[in-house]
Design a protein around this motif. Sequence first.
Motif, PDB file in Angstrom:
ATOM      1  N   ASP A  30      17.631  10.084 -90.506  1.00  0.00           N
ATOM      2  CA  ASP A  30      17.731   9.011 -91.496  1.00  0.00           C
ATOM      3  C   ASP A  30      17.203   9.460 -92.856  1.00  0.00           C
ATOM      4  O   ASP A  30      17.837   9.243 -93.895  1.00  0.00           O
ATOM      5  N   ASP A  31      16.022  10.099 -92.831  1.00  0.00           N
ATOM      6  CA  ASP A  31      15.388  10.525 -94.081  1.00  0.00           C
ATOM      7  C   ASP A  31      16.227  11.565 -94.820  1.00  0.00           C
ATOM      8  O   ASP A  31      16.397  11.497 -96.049  1.00  0.00           O
ATOM      9  N   PHE A  64      22.074  13.308 -86.477  1.00  0.00           N
ATOM     10  CA  PHE A  64      22.614  13.413 -87.838  1.00  0.00           C
ATOM     11  C   PHE A  64      24.127  13.198 -87.838  1.00  0.00           C
ATOM     12  O   PHE A  64      24.674  12.503 -88.699  1.00  0.00           O
ATOM     13  N   ILE A  65      24.799  13.789 -86.853  1.00  0.00           N
ATOM     14  CA  ILE A  65      26.250  13.651 -86.765  1.00  0.00           C
ATOM     15  C   ILE A  65      26.646  12.219 -86.415  1.00  0.00           C
ATOM     16  O   ILE A  65      27.670  11.702 -86.894  1.00  0.00           O
ATOM     17  N   SER A  66      25.820  11.542 -85.597  1.00  0.00           N
ATOM     18  CA  SER A  66      26.115  10.155 -85.229  1.00  0.00           C
ATOM     19  C   SER A  66      26.081   9.232 -86.443  1.00  0.00           C
ATOM     20  O   SER A  66      26.673   8.152 -86.436  1.00  0.00           O
ATOM     21  N   ARG A  67      25.410   9.670 -87.504  1.00  0.00           N
ATOM     22  CA  ARG A  67      25.357   8.915 -88.765  1.00  0.00           C
ATOM     23  C   ARG A  67      26.425   9.400 -89.745  1.00  0.00           C
ATOM     24  O   ARG A  67      26.397   9.057 -90.922  1.00  0.00           O
ATOM     25  N   ASP A  68      27.342  10.238 -89.262  1.00  0.00           N
ATOM     26  CA  ASP A  68      28.389  10.846 -90.103  1.00  0.00           C
ATOM     27  C   ASP A  68      27.797  11.729 -91.195  1.00  0.00           C
ATOM     28  O   ASP A  68      28.376  11.870 -92.288  1.00  0.00           O
ATOM     29  N   GLY A  69      26.656  12.343 -90.878  1.00  0.00           N
ATOM     30  CA  GLY A  69      26.028  13.243 -91.853  1.00  0.00           C
ATOM     31  C   GLY A  69      26.895  14.445 -92.161  1.00  0.00           C
ATOM     32  O   GLY A  69      26.923  14.930 -93.304  1.00  0.00           O
TER      33      GLY A  69
END
Length: 250
Positions: A30-31, A64-69
Amino acid sequence: CVSPLCVQNRLDIKNGCILRLTKAPGRSADDLYKGIQSSDGGVRCDSLKELASVSRDVTFAQEFISRDGHVLLVKIVEDSNENNQIMTHTLTGFMELMDHGIVSWENLSAVFIKKIAGFVNSKSTDESMQQVSLDILENMVLSSRKLFLQVKQEVTMERLIAHLQVANQQIQTKAMALLMALLQTAEDADRQEMFAFLNKKNLRQYIYKNIILSSSPVQDEMAHYLYVLQSVTLNHLEARMRTPLDCYSQ
Protein backbone atom coordinates in the motif's frame (compact mmCIF):
# COMPACT_ATOMS: atom_id res chain seq x y z
CA CYS A 1 5.83 -10.00 10.63
CA VAL A 2 7.61 -11.79 13.45
CA SER A 3 9.89 -14.80 13.09
CA PRO A 4 8.50 -17.74 15.11
CA LEU A 5 10.01 -18.14 18.55
CA CYS A 6 10.67 -21.61 19.91
CA VAL A 7 12.82 -23.47 22.44
CA GLN A 8 15.49 -24.19 19.84
CA ASN A 9 16.10 -20.57 18.86
CA ARG A 10 15.16 -18.52 21.94
CA LEU A 11 18.79 -18.33 23.10
CA ASP A 12 19.79 -16.73 19.80
CA ILE A 13 17.57 -13.68 20.32
CA LYS A 14 20.32 -11.87 22.19
CA ASN A 15 22.44 -12.06 19.01
CA GLY A 16 19.72 -10.38 16.97
CA CYS A 17 19.57 -13.29 14.56
CA ILE A 18 16.04 -14.60 15.05
CA LEU A 19 13.56 -11.96 16.12
CA ARG A 20 13.07 -9.32 13.45
CA LEU A 21 10.19 -6.91 13.03
CA THR A 22 9.25 -5.89 9.49
CA LYS A 23 6.34 -4.17 7.84
CA ALA A 24 3.57 -6.53 6.73
CA PRO A 25 3.67 -7.17 2.94
CA GLY A 26 0.17 -5.75 2.45
CA ARG A 27 1.02 -2.55 4.32
CA SER A 28 4.30 -2.25 2.44
CA ALA A 29 2.51 -2.73 -0.89
CA ASP A 30 0.00 0.00 0.00
CA ASP A 31 2.73 2.45 1.02
CA LEU A 32 4.83 1.87 -2.09
CA TYR A 33 1.81 2.01 -4.38
CA LYS A 34 1.01 5.45 -2.98
CA GLY A 35 4.64 6.59 -2.96
CA ILE A 36 5.11 5.72 -6.63
CA GLN A 37 2.24 8.06 -7.50
CA SER A 38 3.53 10.93 -5.34
CA SER A 39 3.92 14.37 -6.92
CA ASP A 40 7.35 14.57 -5.25
CA GLY A 41 10.04 13.16 -7.56
CA GLY A 42 12.24 12.21 -4.62
CA VAL A 43 9.47 10.20 -3.01
CA ARG A 44 8.73 8.45 -6.32
CA CYS A 45 12.40 7.60 -6.79
CA ASP A 46 12.81 6.24 -3.24
CA SER A 47 9.59 4.23 -3.50
CA LEU A 48 10.61 2.67 -6.81
CA LYS A 49 14.09 1.92 -5.51
CA GLU A 50 12.61 0.10 -2.51
CA LEU A 51 10.13 -1.66 -4.79
CA ALA A 52 12.99 -3.02 -6.91
CA SER A 53 14.43 -4.58 -3.75
CA VAL A 54 11.35 -5.95 -1.96
CA SER A 55 9.75 -7.33 -5.14
CA ARG A 56 12.09 -10.32 -4.90
CA ASP A 57 9.78 -11.55 -2.12
CA VAL A 58 6.87 -13.50 -3.61
CA THR A 59 4.46 -12.60 -0.78
CA PHE A 60 5.04 -8.90 -1.34
CA ALA A 61 4.84 -9.40 -5.11
CA GLN A 62 1.42 -11.02 -4.77
CA GLU A 63 0.17 -8.15 -2.61
CA PHE A 64 1.52 -5.46 -4.94
CA ILE A 65 0.20 -7.16 -8.08
CA SER A 66 -3.23 -7.66 -6.46
CA ARG A 67 -3.40 -3.85 -6.26
CA ASP A 68 -2.50 -3.60 -9.98
CA GLY A 69 0.88 -2.18 -9.02
CA HIS A 70 2.49 -3.81 -12.07
CA VAL A 71 0.00 -1.90 -14.27
CA LEU A 72 1.25 1.32 -12.70
CA LEU A 73 4.84 0.39 -13.61
CA VAL A 74 3.82 -0.37 -17.19
CA LYS A 75 2.18 3.06 -17.41
CA ILE A 76 5.37 4.75 -16.18
CA VAL A 77 7.34 2.99 -18.93
CA GLU A 78 4.77 3.78 -21.62
CA ASP A 79 4.73 7.47 -20.68
CA SER A 80 8.54 7.65 -20.27
CA ASN A 81 8.39 11.04 -18.55
CA GLU A 82 10.77 10.17 -15.69
CA ASN A 83 14.54 10.55 -15.40
CA ASN A 84 16.97 7.67 -16.02
CA GLN A 85 17.31 6.76 -12.34
CA ILE A 86 13.56 6.45 -11.81
CA MET A 87 13.15 4.55 -15.07
CA THR A 88 15.89 2.09 -14.07
CA HIS A 89 14.22 1.41 -10.70
CA THR A 90 10.86 1.03 -12.49
CA LEU A 91 12.22 -1.49 -15.00
CA THR A 92 14.08 -3.41 -12.30
CA GLY A 93 11.00 -3.59 -10.07
CA PHE A 94 8.91 -4.72 -13.03
CA MET A 95 11.39 -7.48 -13.91
CA GLU A 96 11.50 -8.71 -10.31
CA LEU A 97 7.69 -8.87 -10.17
CA MET A 98 7.43 -10.71 -13.48
CA ASP A 99 10.04 -13.26 -12.38
CA HIS A 100 7.49 -14.80 -10.00
CA GLY A 101 5.26 -15.89 -12.87
CA ILE A 102 2.14 -14.35 -11.33
CA VAL A 103 1.38 -12.20 -14.37
CA SER A 104 1.61 -13.43 -17.95
CA TRP A 105 4.01 -11.71 -20.33
CA GLU A 106 1.26 -12.03 -22.95
CA ASN A 107 -0.70 -9.25 -21.24
CA LEU A 108 1.82 -6.55 -22.15
CA SER A 109 0.82 -3.91 -24.67
CA ALA A 110 2.47 -3.24 -28.00
CA VAL A 111 3.29 0.27 -26.75
CA PHE A 112 5.19 -1.15 -23.76
CA ILE A 113 7.16 -3.55 -25.97
CA LYS A 114 8.06 -0.73 -28.36
CA LYS A 115 9.30 1.39 -25.45
CA ILE A 116 11.50 -1.40 -24.06
CA ALA A 117 12.88 -2.14 -27.52
CA GLY A 118 13.49 1.58 -27.98
CA PHE A 119 15.66 1.63 -24.84
CA VAL A 120 17.74 -1.18 -26.35
CA ASN A 121 17.96 0.34 -29.83
CA SER A 122 18.88 3.86 -28.70
CA LYS A 123 22.56 4.74 -28.49
CA SER A 124 21.87 7.37 -25.83
CA THR A 125 20.00 5.16 -23.33
CA ASP A 126 21.51 4.87 -19.85
CA GLU A 127 23.52 1.64 -19.45
CA SER A 128 21.53 0.46 -16.43
CA MET A 129 18.29 0.92 -18.36
CA GLN A 130 19.69 -0.94 -21.36
CA GLN A 131 20.80 -3.85 -19.20
CA VAL A 132 17.42 -4.49 -17.59
CA SER A 133 15.60 -3.78 -20.88
CA LEU A 134 17.62 -6.52 -22.58
CA ASP A 135 16.67 -8.84 -19.73
CA ILE A 136 12.97 -8.03 -20.13
CA LEU A 137 13.08 -8.63 -23.90
CA GLU A 138 14.81 -11.99 -23.43
CA ASN A 139 11.99 -13.13 -21.14
CA MET A 140 9.39 -11.93 -23.63
CA VAL A 141 11.00 -13.90 -26.46
CA LEU A 142 11.14 -17.09 -24.39
CA SER A 143 7.52 -16.80 -23.28
CA SER A 144 5.66 -17.10 -26.59
CA ARG A 145 5.88 -17.15 -30.37
CA LYS A 146 3.74 -14.01 -30.57
CA LEU A 147 6.14 -12.01 -28.40
CA PHE A 148 9.12 -13.47 -30.26
CA LEU A 149 7.76 -12.01 -33.49
CA GLN A 150 7.09 -8.64 -31.87
CA VAL A 151 10.56 -8.38 -30.34
CA LYS A 152 12.22 -9.57 -33.56
CA GLN A 153 10.38 -6.83 -35.43
CA GLU A 154 11.28 -4.09 -32.94
CA VAL A 155 14.90 -4.86 -32.00
CA THR A 156 17.53 -4.54 -34.70
CA MET A 157 20.21 -7.24 -34.93
CA GLU A 158 22.59 -4.42 -35.75
CA ARG A 159 22.10 -2.96 -32.26
CA LEU A 160 22.57 -6.34 -30.58
CA ILE A 161 25.90 -6.72 -32.35
CA ALA A 162 26.80 -3.18 -31.26
CA HIS A 163 26.01 -4.12 -27.63
CA LEU A 164 28.51 -6.98 -27.90
CA GLN A 165 31.23 -4.43 -28.65
CA VAL A 166 30.81 -2.28 -25.53
CA ALA A 167 33.12 -2.44 -22.51
CA ASN A 168 30.29 -3.17 -20.07
CA GLN A 169 30.34 -6.96 -19.58
CA GLN A 170 26.80 -7.05 -18.16
CA ILE A 171 25.38 -5.42 -21.28
CA GLN A 172 27.44 -7.77 -23.47
CA THR A 173 26.05 -10.76 -21.57
CA LYS A 174 22.42 -9.57 -21.67
CA ALA A 175 22.73 -8.82 -25.40
CA MET A 176 24.12 -12.30 -26.02
CA ALA A 177 21.31 -13.80 -23.91
CA LEU A 178 18.68 -12.03 -26.03
CA LEU A 179 20.41 -13.05 -29.25
CA MET A 180 20.46 -16.70 -28.14
CA ALA A 181 16.81 -16.53 -27.11
CA LEU A 182 15.91 -15.22 -30.57
CA LEU A 183 17.92 -17.92 -32.36
CA GLN A 184 16.61 -20.74 -30.18
CA THR A 185 12.97 -19.66 -30.39
CA ALA A 186 12.97 -18.93 -34.12
CA GLU A 187 11.47 -21.30 -36.65
CA ASP A 188 13.68 -22.49 -39.48
CA ALA A 189 12.96 -19.64 -41.90
CA ASP A 190 13.52 -16.95 -39.27
CA ARG A 191 16.66 -18.65 -38.00
CA GLN A 192 18.01 -18.91 -41.55
CA GLU A 193 17.43 -15.18 -42.03
CA MET A 194 19.13 -14.28 -38.74
CA PHE A 195 22.16 -16.47 -39.37
CA ALA A 196 22.54 -14.99 -42.84
CA PHE A 197 22.62 -11.49 -41.34
CA LEU A 198 25.02 -12.47 -38.52
CA ASN A 199 27.38 -14.15 -40.98
CA LYS A 200 27.25 -11.12 -43.24
CA LYS A 201 28.19 -8.90 -40.28
CA ASN A 202 30.92 -11.38 -39.23
CA LEU A 203 29.61 -11.92 -35.70
CA ARG A 204 32.51 -14.26 -34.87
CA GLN A 205 34.97 -11.42 -35.38
CA TYR A 206 33.23 -9.24 -32.77
CA ILE A 207 32.96 -12.10 -30.29
CA TYR A 208 36.65 -12.93 -30.66
CA LYS A 209 37.83 -9.33 -30.47
CA ASN A 210 35.50 -7.90 -27.82
CA ILE A 211 34.77 -10.91 -25.63
CA ILE A 212 37.43 -13.62 -26.00
CA LEU A 213 40.36 -11.18 -26.23
CA SER A 214 38.90 -8.75 -23.68
CA SER A 215 41.15 -7.65 -20.81
CA SER A 216 38.52 -9.03 -18.43
CA PRO A 217 38.05 -12.81 -18.14
CA VAL A 218 34.96 -14.38 -19.69
CA GLN A 219 32.37 -14.89 -16.95
CA ASP A 220 30.45 -18.16 -16.51
CA GLU A 221 27.18 -16.78 -17.86
CA MET A 222 28.80 -15.48 -21.05
CA ALA A 223 30.71 -18.77 -21.44
CA HIS A 224 27.35 -20.57 -21.29
CA TYR A 225 25.86 -18.39 -24.04
CA LEU A 226 28.94 -18.89 -26.23
CA TYR A 227 28.42 -22.63 -25.85
CA VAL A 228 24.74 -22.21 -26.75
CA LEU A 229 25.73 -20.22 -29.85
CA GLN A 230 28.09 -23.00 -30.90
CA SER A 231 25.37 -25.62 -30.40
CA VAL A 232 22.70 -23.64 -32.26
CA THR A 233 25.12 -22.98 -35.12
CA LEU A 234 26.05 -26.66 -35.45
CA ASN A 235 22.39 -27.69 -35.37
CA HIS A 236 21.66 -25.11 -38.05
CA LEU A 237 24.42 -26.52 -40.25
CA GLU A 238 23.61 -30.19 -39.57
CA ALA A 239 21.51 -30.70 -42.70
CA ARG A 240 24.25 -29.20 -44.83
CA MET A 241 26.92 -31.33 -43.14
CA ARG A 242 24.90 -34.49 -43.84
CA THR A 243 24.48 -33.67 -47.53
CA PRO A 244 26.54 -36.11 -49.64
CA LEU A 245 29.43 -34.56 -51.52
CA ASP A 246 28.72 -33.94 -55.17
CA CYS A 247 31.95 -34.33 -57.10
CA TYR A 248 30.52 -32.28 -59.97
CA SER A 249 29.63 -29.25 -57.84
CA GLN A 250 32.07 -26.35 -57.77
